[in-house]
Design a protein around this motif. Structure first.
Motif, PDB file in Angstrom:
ATOM      1  N   ALA A  10       0.840  -1.201   0.000  1.00 42.80           N
ATOM      2  CA  ALA A  10       0.000   0.000   0.000  1.00 42.80           C
ATOM      3  C   ALA A  10       0.876   1.252   0.000  1.00 42.80           C
ATOM      4  N   ARG A  11       0.513   2.207  -0.816  1.00 44.89           N
ATOM      5  CA  ARG A  11       1.196   3.500  -0.792  1.00 44.89           C
ATOM      6  C   ARG A  11       0.752   4.306   0.418  1.00 44.89           C
ATOM      7  N   SER A  12      -0.526   4.150   0.784  1.00 44.90           N
ATOM      8  CA  SER A  12      -1.039   4.806   1.984  1.00 44.90           C
ATOM      9  C   SER A  12      -2.154   3.957   2.581  1.00 44.90           C
ATOM     10  N   ALA A  13      -2.310   4.068   3.890  1.00 42.85           N
ATOM     11  CA  ALA A  13      -3.361   3.358   4.625  1.00 42.85           C
ATOM     12  C   ALA A  13      -3.895   4.326   5.670  1.00 42.85           C
ATOM     13  N   GLU A  14      -5.129   4.778   5.466  1.00 41.23           N
ATOM     14  CA  GLU A  14      -5.675   5.852   6.297  1.00 41.23           C
ATOM     15  C   GLU A  14      -7.028   5.461   6.883  1.00 41.23           C
ATOM     16  N   VAL A  15      -7.170   5.676   8.190  1.00 48.90           N
ATOM     17  CA  VAL A  15      -8.481   5.505   8.817  1.00 48.90           C
ATOM     18  C   VAL A  15      -9.284   6.776   8.564  1.00 48.90           C
ATOM     19  N   ILE A  16     -10.351   6.644   7.773  1.00 52.54           N
ATOM     20  CA  ILE A  16     -11.178   7.804   7.436  1.00 52.54           C
ATOM     21  C   ILE A  16     -12.033   8.222   8.625  1.00 52.54           C
ATOM     22  N   ILE A  23     -27.500 -18.410  17.719  1.00 53.84           N
ATOM     23  CA  ILE A  23     -27.972 -18.970  18.986  1.00 53.84           C
ATOM     24  C   ILE A  23     -27.063 -18.595  20.153  1.00 53.84           C
ATOM     25  N   PHE A  24     -25.772 -18.377  19.880  1.00 53.09           N
ATOM     26  CA  PHE A  24     -24.848 -18.059  20.973  1.00 53.09           C
ATOM     27  C   PHE A  24     -24.889 -16.586  21.360  1.00 53.09           C
ATOM     28  N   HIS A  25     -25.619 -15.768  20.614  1.00 55.34           N
ATOM     29  CA  HIS A  25     -25.745 -14.351  20.964  1.00 55.34           C
ATOM     30  C   HIS A  25     -26.673 -14.200  22.173  1.00 55.34           C
ATOM     31  N   LYS A  26     -26.175 -13.576  23.222  1.00 59.23           N
ATOM     32  CA  LYS A  26     -26.947 -13.417  24.445  1.00 59.23           C
ATOM     33  C   LYS A  26     -27.681 -12.082  24.503  1.00 59.23           C
ATOM     34  N   LYS A  27     -27.158 -11.088  23.771  1.00 57.13           N
ATOM     35  CA  LYS A  27     -27.763  -9.756  23.790  1.00 57.13           C
ATOM     36  C   LYS A  27     -28.511  -9.490  22.492  1.00 57.13           C
ATOM     37  N   LYS A  28     -29.533  -8.657  22.590  1.00 59.89           N
ATOM     38  CA  LYS A  28     -30.338  -8.331  21.428  1.00 59.89           C
ATOM     39  C   LYS A  28     -29.517  -7.624  20.370  1.00 59.89           C
ATOM     40  N   GLU A  29     -28.561  -6.826  20.803  1.00 58.94           N
ATOM     41  CA  GLU A  29     -27.730  -6.086  19.867  1.00 58.94           C
ATOM     42  C   GLU A  29     -26.426  -5.690  20.556  1.00 58.94           C
ATOM     43  N   VAL A  30     -25.333  -5.701  19.798  1.00 62.10           N
ATOM     44  CA  VAL A  30     -24.031  -5.316  20.331  1.00 62.10           C
ATOM     45  C   VAL A  30     -23.392  -4.325  19.360  1.00 62.10           C
ATOM     46  N   ASP A  31     -22.807  -3.273  19.913  1.00 59.64           N
ATOM     47  CA  ASP A  31     -22.086  -2.289  19.104  1.00 59.64           C
ATOM     48  C   ASP A  31     -20.590  -2.619  19.125  1.00 59.64           C
ATOM     49  N   ILE A  32     -19.998  -2.691  17.945  1.00 62.70           N
ATOM     50  CA  ILE A  32     -18.569  -2.936  17.832  1.00 62.70           C
ATOM     51  C   ILE A  32     -17.931  -1.726  17.158  1.00 62.70           C
ATOM     52  N   ALA A  33     -16.830  -1.252  17.705  1.00 64.18           N
ATOM     53  CA  ALA A  33     -16.112  -0.130  17.096  1.00 64.18           C
ATOM     54  C   ALA A  33     -15.343  -0.642  15.882  1.00 64.18           C
ATOM     55  N   VAL A  34     -15.583  -0.035  14.738  1.00 60.33           N
ATOM     56  CA  VAL A  34     -14.891  -0.425  13.512  1.00 60.33           C
ATOM     57  C   VAL A  34     -14.276   0.806  12.850  1.00 60.33           C
ATOM     58  N   ASP A  35     -13.188   0.577  12.145  1.00 56.66           N
ATOM     59  CA  ASP A  35     -12.538   1.627  11.374  1.00 56.66           C
ATOM     60  C   ASP A  35     -12.927   1.523   9.911  1.00 56.66           C
ATOM     61  N   LEU A  36     -13.206   2.656   9.307  1.00 62.72           N
ATOM     62  CA  LEU A  36     -13.362   2.720   7.856  1.00 62.72           C
ATOM     63  C   LEU A  36     -12.009   3.124   7.281  1.00 62.72           C
ATOM     64  N   TRP A  37     -11.400   2.217   6.549  1.00 62.32           N
ATOM     65  CA  TRP A  37     -10.077   2.439   5.979  1.00 62.32           C
ATOM     66  C   TRP A  37     -10.160   2.799   4.490  1.00 62.32           C
ATOM     67  N   ARG A  38      -9.218   3.613   4.060  1.00 60.94           N
ATOM     68  CA  ARG A  38      -8.968   3.822   2.627  1.00 60.94           C
ATOM     69  C   ARG A  38      -7.508   3.467   2.364  1.00 60.94           C
ATOM     70  N   PHE A  39      -7.316   2.468   1.524  1.00 63.85           N
ATOM     71  CA  PHE A  39      -5.977   2.028   1.137  1.00 63.85           C
ATOM     72  C   PHE A  39      -5.729   2.408  -0.321  1.00 63.85           C
ATOM     73  N   VAL A  40      -4.548   2.894  -0.615  1.00 60.42           N
ATOM     74  CA  VAL A  40      -4.172   3.246  -1.985  1.00 60.42           C
ATOM     75  C   VAL A  40      -3.005   2.356  -2.405  1.00 60.42           C
ATOM     76  N   PRO A  41      -3.147   1.625  -3.511  1.00 63.15           N
ATOM     77  CA  PRO A  41      -2.046   0.777  -3.986  1.00 63.15           C
ATOM     78  C   PRO A  41      -0.843   1.619  -4.400  1.00 63.15           C
ATOM     79  N   GLN A  42       0.334   0.995  -4.393  1.00 64.08           N
ATOM     80  CA  GLN A  42       1.537   1.689  -4.836  1.00 64.08           C
ATOM     81  C   GLN A  42       1.399   2.205  -6.256  1.00 64.08           C
ATOM     82  N   ARG A  43       0.825   1.379  -7.111  1.00 68.25           N
ATOM     83  CA  ARG A  43       0.636   1.773  -8.504  1.00 68.25           C
ATOM     84  C   ARG A  43      -0.840   2.009  -8.742  1.00 68.25           C
ATOM     85  N   THR A  44      -1.195   3.186  -9.124  1.00 67.03           N
ATOM     86  CA  THR A  44      -2.607   3.524  -9.320  1.00 67.03           C
ATOM     87  C   THR A  44      -3.002   3.535 -10.784  1.00 67.03           C
TER      88      THR A  44
END
Length: 213
Positions: free
Chosen positions: A169-175, A187-208
């Motif tokens: 990658a030429r660059s790797a950025e968390v947007i 079936i193994f989920h005990k809670k109705k809903e769970v929030d997970i923190a996720v990153d939205l990444w933008r990766f740019v290849p070396q050669r575009t």
């Protein structure tokens, strides 16, 4: 198209009717999907008039968001035939043309058209360690312009290090950091809903410049 309109349209799409835990199938919610593609287009011009591939497309949400934002063509790839059937129905509902390929991303040998932008919500690797990084590695080989991907925030340093050191990658950025709403699907989920923190990444290849594998 405005962000709220995009989110509303994505919110009407069908999601997994029979989710498979071994594939880590979780719906990509309209809140995250709309912001992911809206940012890709309005901040970086990576969608409109571009060829966009949705890796592990599931029910097609990310790819169809790209279509709504003016992608020239959209290609959805997934191993699960049932999910692709839903994706077809979603594309018909939005009156969008989207090509779908049933395949295992891990053994993909791309010989298709040039893909400028790859978008994906890969498995997080909770069932099969390293699944998320396998997706990223291949996406970096296919995309000629940019890769947009969601990864757990807890893996941020690992993802960045691998992208720059191992995946050329030429660059790797968390947007931005987002909250992924995981509903009670299995079936193994005990809670109705769970929030997970996720990153939205933008990766740019070396050669575009344009290329294909």
């Amino acid at each position: 198209m405005k962000l709220k309109q995009l989110e509303s349209l994505l919110g009407s799409l069908q999601q997994f009717s029979n989710p498979k835990i071994e594939l880590e199938q979780y719906p990509t919610g309209p809140h995250i999907a709309s912001r992911m593609l809206y940012t890709a287009e309005n901040s970086f011009e990576d969608v409109n008039s571009k060829v966009v591939a949705d890796f592990g497309c599931g029910c097609g949400t990310l790819g169809l968001a790209a279509g709504l934002l003016g992608a020239e063509s959209i290609i959805g790839l997934d191993i699960d035939a049932e999910s692709l059937e839903i994706a077809y129905e979603n594309a018909d509902e939005l009156e969008l043309d989207m090509d779908y390929i049933q395949c295992d991303i891990n053994s993909l040998n791309w010989r298709g058209q040039i893909v400028e932008t790859v978008v994906m919500n890969p498995p997080f690797g909770t069932r099969r360690k390293g699944a998320d990084m396998n997706f990223l590695s291949l996406a970096m080989k296919v995309a000629s312009q940019a890769v947009y991907s969601l990864h757990k925030t807890t893996t941020r340093e690992h993802v960045k290090r691998a992208a720059l050191r191992d995946y050329n990658a030429r660059s790797a950025e968390v947007i931005c950091e987002l909250r992924y709403d995981v509903p009670q699907l299995y079936i193994f989920h005990k809670k109705k809903e769970v929030d997970i923190a996720v990153d939205l990444w933008r990766f740019v290849p070396q050669r575009t410049q344009e290329r294909s594998l």
